[in-house]
Design an enzyme around this catalytic site. Structure first.
Site, short mmCIF file in Angstrom:
data_model
loop_
_atom_site.label_atom_id
_atom_site.label_comp_id
_atom_site.label_asym_id
_atom_site.label_seq_id
_atom_site.Cartn_x
_atom_site.Cartn_y
_atom_site.Cartn_z
N HIS A 8 0.81 -1.21 0.00
CA HIS A 8 0.00 0.00 0.00
C HIS A 8 0.85 1.27 0.00
O HIS A 8 0.31 2.36 -0.19
CB HIS A 8 -1.00 0.00 1.16
CG HIS A 8 -0.43 0.29 2.51
ND1 HIS A 8 -0.14 -0.68 3.42
CD2 HIS A 8 -0.12 1.47 3.12
CE1 HIS A 8 0.31 -0.13 4.54
NE2 HIS A 8 0.33 1.17 4.37
N ASP B 200 0.12 -7.57 1.71
CA ASP B 200 0.53 -6.16 1.75
C ASP B 200 2.04 -6.00 1.74
O ASP B 200 2.59 -5.15 2.44
CB ASP B 200 -0.07 -5.46 2.97
CG ASP B 200 -0.04 -3.94 2.83
OD1 ASP B 200 0.15 -3.46 1.69
OD2 ASP B 200 -0.18 -3.25 3.85
N SER C 11 4.86 2.71 7.74
CA SER C 11 4.46 1.56 6.91
C SER C 11 5.62 1.06 6.05
O SER C 11 6.27 1.83 5.34
CB SER C 11 3.31 1.94 5.99
OG SER C 11 2.08 1.55 6.53
#
Length: 515
Positions: free
Chosen positions: A155, A185, A257
């Site tokens: 993402h 992911d 992230s």
């Protein structure tokens, strides 16, 4: 490297907890001082009442005491391999700077998953020709080989038009996306102009309570290091069927992230992916993809640019206690087959709706998620042996795995039709499927749901199609009533329904107490 650090009390705890902790600490201190005083001879006491042993320069004594071991040595070695990832994404036909209220719907999840800075503060709309917008954002990553292969989140780089990374020495490099895996992911990128320092993925599972270090680029502040512990393992946060997250309490925020979480040996034990945060900032609950998952996925991305997984072709759901009671199971374990898919390995092997898969190659299956992980970890064309409970009897099924296909587009739901009958106190209004526009000839369509009824409590909604009740096919509301009446007569506590919702089929156990 092994280290031990004593943490100070958490200042954010409630005052009553702090008071209790202070009382405990004070009690411990008094008890310790009392014990020390007992071993001091009265002849060594000073006129002021303090033992000679304590009447010393405490600062001097503290200086001679070995300082607590910190994490600086570990950070110094691993931090050069951590990178800040900056991407540009085509934002569509927006021309003004995007704010929190006008983010394109397709990107809301992208930003919510915290790979990008917060929308009002960190997202910029930069015109690129008439009517176009380029959105920039930042995440984190880490280099795993000297030639520049690096790991981040899917993402973070999803839909990226360009990717740049900044290394710990402040230099900027171009990078390209090698492959992504939305189901876990994860993404593999290649950074240009190597060689680079790199880190290794851990080959051992962390224990709850182990120290961890998160390094990343929160809010664009590259090279940020935070520490915490492993809070839990095996977390399912609803991201996909392959959820198996490590929960940590190291402060992690937007922009972390794709960044690494290190163990005290300096190896990457997880990739930071999501946070639980009612406020949008860190509340001490973050989730990382474990290193064993990262290892297997990245190996495939490097070799093929994509990930293939084994597939048996069944819609599955957990075995709840109500469902276990309905099927006569002693324990609520295994994966319940809601429906085998057409022409799938499962259908060809004779697996039917209502079967419970209890083991794969002799290893017990705990739940539906466990089955998805086990099968997904195997390569297509692998032969497996499934142990299933079929109509009360255990049997073994041998099949060859297919390849997990891409997600299908959901078909339009069933339209409402004329109401036919209300089924007791279940809170359902039903009609034959053959009388409802857009529906097949199978089953009974739910045309109304009472929000106070037991059916609403179990997730029923208008348009659902009831295919079977207690293993019997139904085509009219009367069929449903009759089966429920028989179940009550037989003293059953719940009845198992097979229900189709859009493109998916599942089993639902409705208790009879309120029906």
């Amino acid at each position: 490297m092994k280290s031990s650090v004593v943490s100070a009390p958490d200042a954010s705890n409630k005052s009553r907890v702090l008071r209790a902790r202070r009382l405990i600490l004070l009690a411990t201190t008094v008890a310790s001082l009392g014990a020390a005083a007992l071993v001091v001879s009265p002849s060594l006491s000073l006129p002021g009442g303090y033992p000679t042993a304590l009447a010393q320069n405490l600062s001097e004594q503290a200086r001679k005491t070995q300082a607590p071991v910190g994490f600086a040595d570990i950070v110094e070695k691993v931090k050069p391999a951590v990178i800040s990832v900056r991407v540009k994404v085509d934002g569509g036909s927006q021309t003004s700077t995007l704010g929190s209220n006008d983010v394109p719907p397709g990107l809301r999840e992208f930003f919510r998953r915290f790979g990008m800075p917060d929308v009002p503060n960190g997202q910029e709309g930069m015109p690129r020709g008439p009517g176009r917008n380029v959105i920039t954002g930042q995440g984190s990553g880490f280099i795993i080989s000297a030639d520049g292969y690096a790991v981040t989140n899917n993402h973070v780089v999803e839909k990226a038009e360009s990717v740049q990374v900044t290394t710990d020495d402040g230099k900027t490099h171009k990078a390209k996306v090698i492959g992504t895996d939305p189901r876990t992911d994860l993404a593999l990128i290649k950074v240009e102009d190597g060689p680079f320092p790199y880190v290794k993925l851990s080959d051992k599972s962390p224990r709850i309570g182990d120290w961890v270090l998160a390094v990343g680029n929160p809010f664009g502040l590259g090279g940020t290091v935070t520490a915490g512990i492993v809070s839990a393992r095996g977390r399912d946060i609803g991201a996909s069927a392959y959820d198996d997250f490590i929960q940590i309490d190291a402060p992690v925020n937007k922009g972390n992230s794709g960044g690494p979480t290190f163990d005290t040996d300096g190896n990457v034990m997880g990739v930071n992916t999501a946070i639980f945060s009612p406020s949008g900032g860190s509340v001490g609950i973050a989730f990382a993809i474990p290193s064993d998952t990262v290892n297997s996925v990245i190996a495939q991305l490097k070799e093929h640019g994509s990930v293939t997984r084994g597939w048996i072709g069944v819609q599955i759901q957990p075995v709840t206690q109500d469902i276990a009671d309905s099927l006569g199971l002693k324990k609520a374990e295994g994966a319940l087959v809601a429906e085998p898919q057409a022409n799938s390995p499962a259908q060809k092997a004779g697996i039917e709706a209502g079967d419970v898969i209890t083991a794969v190659d002799g290893k017990e299956i705990k739940d539906a998620r466990d089955l998805a992980k086990r099968i997904g970890a195997l390569a297509p064309k692998t032969s497996v042996k499934l142990t299933i409970l079929h109509k009360g009897s255990e049997k073994t099924v041998n099949l060859t795995l297919g390849e997990l296909p891409n997600a299908k587009e959901a078909r339009a739901g069933v339209e409402d039709g004329d109401n036919d009958a209300d089924v007791g106190k279940l809170g359902l209004t039903l009609a034959p499927a053959s009388r409802v526009a857009g529906s097949s000839a199978e089953g009974v369509v739910v045309t109304g749901v009472d929000s106070t009824g037991v059916a609403a409590d179990h997730g029923f909604s208008t348009g659902d199609v009831i295919l079977e009740v207690a293993g019997k096919s139904v085509s009219t509301p009367a069929d449903v009533r009759d089966v429920f009446a028989s179940a009550r007569t037989e003293g059953k506590r719940s009845v198992l329904l097979r229900v189709k919702k859009g493109d998916n089929t599942r089993f639902v156990a409705l208790p009879l107490g309120r029906g």
